[in-house]
Design a protein around this motif. Structure first.
Motif, PDB file in Angstrom:
ATOM      1  N   UNK A   6       0.808  -1.222   0.000  1.00 13.70           N
ATOM      2  CA  UNK A   6       0.000   0.000   0.000  1.00 13.70           C
ATOM      3  C   UNK A   6       0.841   1.272   0.000  1.00 13.70           C
ATOM      4  N   UNK A   7       2.165   1.151   0.030  1.00 16.02           N
ATOM      5  CA  UNK A   7       3.075   2.302   0.100  1.00 16.02           C
ATOM      6  C   UNK A   7       3.578   2.651  -1.298  1.00 16.02           C
ATOM      7  N   UNK A   8       3.545   3.947  -1.634  1.00 11.52           N
ATOM      8  CA  UNK A   8       4.060   4.432  -2.912  1.00 11.52           C
ATOM      9  C   UNK A   8       5.050   5.561  -2.635  1.00 11.52           C
ATOM     10  N   UNK A   9       6.280   5.391  -3.077  1.00 16.12           N
ATOM     11  CA  UNK A   9       7.353   6.355  -2.817  1.00 16.12           C
ATOM     12  C   UNK A   9       7.330   7.457  -3.874  1.00 16.12           C
ATOM     13  N   UNK A  10       7.545   8.702  -3.415  1.00 18.72           N
ATOM     14  CA  UNK A  10       7.541   9.847  -4.327  1.00 18.72           C
ATOM     15  C   UNK A  10       8.733  10.745  -4.033  1.00 18.72           C
ATOM     16  N   UNK A  30     -11.498   5.037   3.388  1.00 18.79           N
ATOM     17  CA  UNK A  30     -11.822   6.358   2.851  1.00 18.79           C
ATOM     18  C   UNK A  30     -10.623   7.297   2.736  1.00 18.79           C
ATOM     19  N   UNK A  31      -9.455   6.909   3.251  1.00 17.81           N
ATOM     20  CA  UNK A  31      -8.371   7.891   3.380  1.00 17.81           C
ATOM     21  C   UNK A  31      -7.072   7.437   2.728  1.00 17.81           C
ATOM     22  N   UNK A  32      -6.372   8.406   2.171  1.00 14.93           N
ATOM     23  CA  UNK A  32      -4.973   8.239   1.792  1.00 14.93           C
ATOM     24  C   UNK A  32      -4.150   9.113   2.725  1.00 14.93           C
ATOM     25  N   UNK A  33      -2.916   8.693   2.953  1.00 21.54           N
ATOM     26  CA  UNK A  33      -2.027   9.475   3.824  1.00 21.54           C
ATOM     27  C   UNK A  33      -0.756   9.819   3.063  1.00 21.54           C
ATOM     28  N   UNK A  34      -0.369  11.080   3.139  1.00 22.48           N
ATOM     29  CA  UNK A  34       0.820  11.563   2.440  1.00 22.48           C
ATOM     30  C   UNK A  34       1.869  11.958   3.470  1.00 22.48           C
ATOM     31  N   UNK A  35       3.028  11.308   3.409  1.00 19.39           N
ATOM     32  CA  UNK A  35       4.098  11.545   4.369  1.00 19.39           C
ATOM     33  C   UNK A  35       5.340  12.088   3.684  1.00 19.39           C
ATOM     34  N   UNK A  36       6.281  12.542   4.490  1.00 18.88           N
ATOM     35  CA  UNK A  36       7.456  13.218   3.961  1.00 18.88           C
ATOM     36  C   UNK A  36       8.676  12.957   4.822  1.00 18.88           C
ATOM     37  N   UNK A  71       6.215   9.730   0.660  1.00 20.11           N
ATOM     38  CA  UNK A  71       5.431   8.535   0.341  1.00 20.11           C
ATOM     39  C   UNK A  71       3.949   8.839   0.476  1.00 20.11           C
ATOM     40  N   UNK A  72       3.151   8.040  -0.211  1.00 24.34           N
ATOM     41  CA  UNK A  72       1.694   8.108  -0.081  1.00 24.34           C
ATOM     42  C   UNK A  72       1.164   6.704   0.140  1.00 24.34           C
ATOM     43  N   UNK A  73       0.226   6.589   1.070  1.00 24.09           N
ATOM     44  CA  UNK A  73      -0.389   5.305   1.376  1.00 24.09           C
ATOM     45  C   UNK A  73      -1.754   5.237   0.698  1.00 24.09           C
ATOM     46  N   UNK A  74      -1.919   4.246  -0.176  1.00 23.50           N
ATOM     47  CA  UNK A  74      -3.211   3.957  -0.807  1.00 23.50           C
ATOM     48  C   UNK A  74      -3.655   2.575  -0.352  1.00 23.50           C
ATOM     49  N   UNK A  75      -4.519   2.487   0.651  1.00 25.33           N
ATOM     50  CA  UNK A  75      -4.930   1.171   1.145  1.00 25.33           C
ATOM     51  C   UNK A  75      -5.639   0.346   0.072  1.00 25.33           C
TER      52      UNK A  75
END
Length: 397
Positions: free
Chosen positions: A99-103, A229-235, A249-253
């Motif tokens: 579920x983790x996507x690196x940006x 219902x939620x995505x989380x964007x981290x840094x 990173x962004x989490x897309x469950x």
């Protein structure tokens, strides 16, 4: 040729660009002034040794045929996705690596996420808020709807009443610019609201590492039902000094779907067309943040910024200026004295104190009459700023 009307409608100058322009003009007219910047949220300390050591090793990998890396996976290397997932799970927000996507940073994904929506949709934004998000909405044809953040609600708007159609909600906690932090019950109300409206809750956790109270949530996935219902964007920008290195990173469950369509699948497909991934060297450095040495060293750097916040808060209290934030945030949000406008107070501090902050109006209409100070400075400069502040305010009396 037809141009993007949303882009044409943006204000001519981004708030931080206008801050830089005014500072440059003042510096050119006052070459002997010793300016101290408490404005933009850029870190001042160097990247910690554990991270730079990992990056040097990664550079050496690129110099050898056997360990060379070309194009990486768009969603990020598995070693970093596993490290991020493990850190979230350890904090009580279990998320699998898939579920983790690196940006290349939270700002990139905050803008790109609106690609998921059809033009014309409504996005609820706290006002004041990070100005780039409002701009991103407009550039992609979305309709930003302001949720007033006021002293009365602690700058933490709760779900509105009514049946208006909503496509997305953007929340930042700890908030930029106010430093306010949502508690569990408040976030639970937002999760319930998003699920009832089939809206996407976009949770910006860029400053979660500044939260020290275990009762306050650092991830939206600490709230039951959030994965639906939620995505989380981290840094890594603030926790590890990656503002110039760029990684997030962004989490897309997997559970997140709209009318049977997987949003994770859409995001993955978008990345395949838009990105070749983040540099291998940078991702190795980011993974080292989670090593035992990386955790200890980044904790020491964060402690410096927390102490800066404490000093600034004490100076504002001594000066009699009402303020918020700072305790679990690198930002302090203060009320401009003597009824000054945000830009009026900016110009006053610059001229009489040689101090630079950020006018609240740059974060939205509700920010007028307020001002943001950043604790991302070296301790010596922050100490000087704290000494200057009360003396500067004497010019208002």
């Amino acid at each position: 040729m037809k141009l993007n009307n949303g882009l044409l409608a943006l204000e001519e100058d981004y708030v931080f660009s206008e801050v830089s322009r005014r500072v440059r003009r003042f510096a050119s007219q006052n070459p002997d002034a010793r300016l101290i910047s408490l404005g933009i949220g850029d870190v001042r300390g160097p990247i910690c040794p554990a991270v730079t050591r990992a990056m040097r090793q990664a550079v050496a990998d690129q110099a050898r045929q056997r360990t060379f890396h070309g194009y990486g996976p768009e969603q990020g290397y598995q070693f970093l996705r596993q490290a991020v997932a493990a850190a979230l799970t350890q904090r009580g927000a279990p998320v699998p690596p898939r579920d983790i996507f690196i940006s290349d940073g939270a700002k990139t994904d905050l803008g790109g996420i609106f690609d998921l929506f059809a033009p014309g949709g409504a996005v609820l934004l706290c006002d004041p808020t990070y100005p780039a998000v409002r701009d991103d909405c407009r550039m992609r044809g979305m309709r930003p709807v302001s949720l007033p953040g006021t002293e009365a609600n602690g700058f933490l708007p709760l779900p509105p009443a009514g049946d208006g159609e909503v496509d997305a909600v953007y929340l930042c906690s700890p908030a930029n610019p106010t430093g306010a932090v949502y508690d569990r019950d408040q976030l639970a109300a937002w999760v319930e609201y998003a699920r009832s409206r089939e809206a996407l809750l976009i949770f910006d956790s860029a400053y979660e590492s500044f939260i020290t109270d275990p009762k306050l949530p650092r991830s939206i996935y600490e709230i039951p039902g959030a994965k639906n219902c939620a995505v989380e964007i981290g840094s890594f920008s603030k926790v590890a000094g990656f503002t110039g290195t760029r990684c997030g990173y962004t989490v897309f469950p997997t559970e997140l779907q709209v009318r049977g369509v997987s949003l994770q699948g859409l995001w993955r497909r978008r990345l395949a067309s838009r990105s070749n991934g983040v540099a291998y060297v940078v991702q190795r450095g980011a993974a080292a943040v989670y090593s035992p040495a990386g955790r200890q060293q980044t904790a020491r750097a964060l402690a410096v910024y927390r102490e800066n916040s404490r000093r600034l808060a004490a100076a504002l209290t001594a000066a009699g200026l009402p303020h918020w934030g700072g305790q679990h945030s690198p930002y302090l949000w203060l009320k401009c004295p003597r009824g000054l406008s945000s830009w009026g107070f900016f110009d006053f501090l610059l001229q009489y104190g040689n101090l630079v902050g950020t006018p609240g109006i740059g974060f939205g209409p509700m920010g007028e009459g307020y001002f943001r100070l950043s604790a991302f400075g070296d301790p010596a400069s922050v100490e000087q700023a704290c000494d200057r502040l009360p003396r500067t305010l004497e010019f208002l009396r």
